[in-house]
Enzyme design. Structure first.
Site, PDB file in Angstrom:
ATOM      1  N   ARG A 272      39.503  37.057  80.018  1.00 30.42           N
ATOM      2  CA  ARG A 272      39.288  38.487  79.515  1.00 30.42           C
ATOM      3  C   ARG A 272      37.962  39.057  80.418  1.00 30.42           C
ATOM      4  O   ARG A 272      36.989  37.997  80.577  1.00 30.42           O
ATOM      5  CB  ARG A 272      38.803  38.119  77.908  1.00 30.42           C
ATOM      6  CG  ARG A 272      40.027  37.879  77.186  1.00 30.42           C
ATOM      7  CD  ARG A 272      39.922  37.894  75.962  1.00 30.42           C
ATOM      8  NE  ARG A 272      40.972  37.288  75.017  1.00 30.42           N
ATOM      9  CZ  ARG A 272      41.039  37.377  73.944  1.00 30.42           C
ATOM     10  NH1 ARG A 272      40.354  37.463  73.123  1.00 30.42           N
ATOM     11  NH2 ARG A 272      42.537  36.955  73.497  1.00 30.42           N
ATOM     12  N   ARG A 287      31.550  33.281  74.290  1.00 30.76           N
ATOM     13  CA  ARG A 287      32.442  34.230  74.985  1.00 30.76           C
ATOM     14  C   ARG A 287      32.161  34.210  76.505  1.00 30.76           C
ATOM     15  O   ARG A 287      31.377  34.194  77.046  1.00 30.76           O
ATOM     16  CB  ARG A 287      31.503  35.557  74.686  1.00 30.76           C
ATOM     17  CG  ARG A 287      32.125  36.999  74.880  1.00 30.76           C
ATOM     18  CD  ARG A 287      31.465  38.287  74.386  1.00 30.76           C
ATOM     19  NE  ARG A 287      31.153  37.986  72.835  1.00 30.76           N
ATOM     20  CZ  ARG A 287      31.971  38.731  72.345  1.00 30.76           C
ATOM     21  NH1 ARG A 287      33.293  39.297  72.600  1.00 30.76           N
ATOM     22  NH2 ARG A 287      31.736  38.578  70.940  1.00 30.76           N
ATOM     23  N   GLU A 359      34.399  34.024  64.386  1.00 29.47           N
ATOM     24  CA  GLU A 359      35.908  33.917  64.537  1.00 29.47           C
ATOM     25  C   GLU A 359      36.544  32.762  65.329  1.00 29.47           C
ATOM     26  O   GLU A 359      35.792  32.360  66.565  1.00 29.47           O
ATOM     27  CB  GLU A 359      36.202  35.428  65.111  1.00 29.47           C
ATOM     28  CG  GLU A 359      37.792  35.491  65.330  1.00 29.47           C
ATOM     29  CD  GLU A 359      37.980  36.748  66.077  1.00 29.47           C
ATOM     30  OE1 GLU A 359      37.165  37.802  66.141  1.00 29.47           O
ATOM     31  OE2 GLU A 359      38.941  36.669  66.692  1.00 29.47           O
ATOM     32  N   SER A 362      42.608  34.549  64.737  1.00 30.80           N
ATOM     33  CA  SER A 362      42.943  36.118  64.377  1.00 30.80           C
ATOM     34  C   SER A 362      44.300  36.021  64.035  1.00 30.80           C
ATOM     35  O   SER A 362      45.191  35.777  65.153  1.00 30.80           O
ATOM     36  CB  SER A 362      42.470  36.816  65.438  1.00 30.80           C
ATOM     37  OG  SER A 362      42.492  38.267  64.771  1.00 30.80           O
ATOM     38  N   ARG A 401      36.277  27.439  70.958  1.00 32.82           N
ATOM     39  CA  ARG A 401      35.433  27.624  69.989  1.00 32.82           C
ATOM     40  C   ARG A 401      35.564  26.569  68.901  1.00 32.82           C
ATOM     41  O   ARG A 401      34.550  26.109  68.150  1.00 32.82           O
ATOM     42  CB  ARG A 401      35.721  29.307  69.593  1.00 32.82           C
ATOM     43  CG  ARG A 401      35.290  30.137  70.288  1.00 32.82           C
ATOM     44  CD  ARG A 401      35.472  31.595  69.503  1.00 32.82           C
ATOM     45  NE  ARG A 401      34.891  32.619  70.094  1.00 32.82           N
ATOM     46  CZ  ARG A 401      34.754  33.972  69.942  1.00 32.82           C
ATOM     47  NH1 ARG A 401      35.359  34.289  68.510  1.00 32.82           N
ATOM     48  NH2 ARG A 401      34.357  34.808  71.074  1.00 32.82           N
TER      49      ARG A 401
END
Length: 435
Positions: A272, A287, A359, A362, A401
């Site tokens: 990303r 991130r 998070e 999801s 994560r």
RNA sequence: GGAGGCGUGGCCGAGUGGUCGAAGGCAGCGGUUUUGAAAACCGCCGAGGGUUUACGCCCUCCGAAGGUUCGAAUCCUUUCGCCUCCGCCA
């Protein structure tokens, strides 16, 4: 993609639903409804001409065999005109449809009826918690300090290689990444019945259109070209999530009803660009431009897709439970819902080093939104007209994560990290320490 | 990268300019026959769109996109995918 016909016939309802997301989401709806109606008229007009041309051509077939060459030649001249008109209408129609589709592709999905109102993140609704916040009789460190002190995480050298937002794992850090991945895949394949997929990590634009990342969110992606080529039509993109290749596995297919639900899991790196997130999570692994994720993807019959979302969310939660990591489940409000989702649960794991829930998964139901884009259908009852399936997916889980959560929740006063029970067979040790 | 070949309905496979959405076969579905089953026989059996209360009717689609032609599955161009041989390579 929404159904243009449904938009035209239920304009007010669609507008009301999209307004729950944002004013922008409902913007082009009137135009789309109008285009949809105009299209129907244009189709009718075109087909009348086409039918006339077809009939005339059948006459020509007979005339061609008769000796009357003059009649044939005269008729041929006439048909040239008719044929030209047909072509003009066909061109007009296809441009009209292209235009309509372009508008439609930019419209997000409608939130499900049960989705709570709200503008953004702050209005998401906590559904439940699992476990308790671990308590420490020392000050909890964050994972980047822990990881660097343990020699299992190296940001400086990663920056040397690739710049910001990349990381290097080392020794038991790498082993932990691999252990988590294997543990998750084993759980989903053996206990939850998912079939493991190893997909390509580079995909065509059409795949990204199917799942909704394109055309609107190109800036979030890494795009590649073959050496010497600047041709965008043959560009390949690094996948931002396994959702893309795995969902599009069945693009343009009609699945057998008895094969549903189809359930896949895949471990892939995700890439990303994180454009627009400057200043957010600049430290640590939260991130990154590249991270591993185990994804869950399901293709289900429309009738029970929201029940299936509950199940899929449960499968993702099971990973956290088995790892003994405290987390909570939140349901996203309409304003925080992703572009393609009708309903989403986020799993947020507790990170003591940051004193926050973050998070880690999801899980979403997309109803027929992705299926319409990617043309994924099934034949209900084994016969009759094909119908669009419903698609679902969720992280099960984001490996990076999870790695963070293990370090932070399982840290000890001396800076070592206890390995969760279920990971020990994969890790070959019960402790990560400097000694 | 070089040379050649091939892409037609769920599958196999015919079709090289005229009424072809497309022969035939297999699979599938429905029926006749049978105590039941098999076999045999008959019928149905791709997708999308438009129109219709409905039956139906019409349009589009033969890997994809353009082109030639009154007319294209059939001819031309481009493109994608697959196969074979050679080269290179983990």
């Amino acid at each position: 993609m929404l159904d243009p016909r449904y938009v035209a016939d239920n304009l007010d309802e669609v507008r009301t639903k999209l307004l729950r997301r944002s004013p922008a989401a409902a913007e082009s709806l009137s135009a789309i409804a109008e285009l949809s109606g105009a299209r129907r008229k244009l189709v009718a007009e075109t087909e009348v001409k086409q039918a006339a041309r077809n009939a005339a051509n059948q006459d020509m077939a007979k005339l061609a065999k008769s000796p009357d060459k003059a009649a044939f030649a005269a008729r041929r001249e006439e048909l040239k005109t008719l044929s030209g008109e047909v072509k003009a209408l066909e061109t007009q129609l296809s441009q009209h449809e292209e235009h309509m589709k372009a508008q439609l592709m930019a419209v997000p999905n409608m939130p499900s009826d049960g989705t709570p109102d709200g503008k953004g993140e702050d209005e998401n609704v906590e559904v439940r918690q699992w476990g308790n916040k671990p308590t420490f009789d020392f000050e909890a460190k964050n994972h980047w300090d822990l990881g660097e002190q343990l020699g299992v995480l190296d940001f400086e050298r990663a920056a040397k290689l690739s710049g910001a937002r990349f990381s290097v794992l080392r020794g038991l850090g790498s082993r932990l990444e691999r252990a988590l991945s294997a543990f998750m895949l084993d759980l989903h394949t053996v206990e939850h019945g998912y079939t493991e997929i190893t997909p390509p990590y580079l995909v065509k634009a059409s795949a990204l259109e199917g799942t909704g990342q394109l055309p609107k969110f190109e800036e979030d992606l890494f795009k590649t070209h073959r050496h010497g080529s600047e041709d965008d039509t043959e560009a390949l993109y690094l996948i931002p999530t396994a959702e893309v290749p795995v969902t599009n596995l069945h693009q343009n297919e009609i699945l057998a009803a008895e094969d549903l639900p189809v359930s896949y899991t895949a471990l892939t790196p995700c890439f990303r660009s994180e454009a627009g997130s400057y200043g957010k999570d600049v430290r640590g692994l939260v991130r990154q431009h590249q991270f591993h994720k185990v994804e869950l993807v399901r293709f289900v019959e429309p009738e029970n897709s929201f029940d299936e979302l509950e199940k899929l969310t449960g499968h993702a939660e099971e990973v956290l439970k088995k790892l003994g990591l405290h987390y909570r489940v939140v349901e996203l409000c309409a304003g925080d819902l992703g572009f393609t989702a009708a309903k989403t649960y986020d799993l947020e794991v507790w990170l003591p080093g940051q004193n926050a829930y973050r998070e880690i998964s999801s899980c979403s139901c997309f109803v027929d939104f992705q299926a319409r884009r990617a043309k994924i259908r099934y034949r209900p009852g084994g016969k009759g007209k094909p119908k669009l399936v419903h698609t679902l997916n969720g992280s099960g889980l984001a490996v990076g994560r999870t790695w963070i959560a293990v370090l932070e929740q399982y840290q000890n006063a001396d800076g070592s990290v206890t390995v969760p029970e279920v990971l020990r067979p994969f890790m070959g040790t019960d402790k990560i320490s400097t000694s």
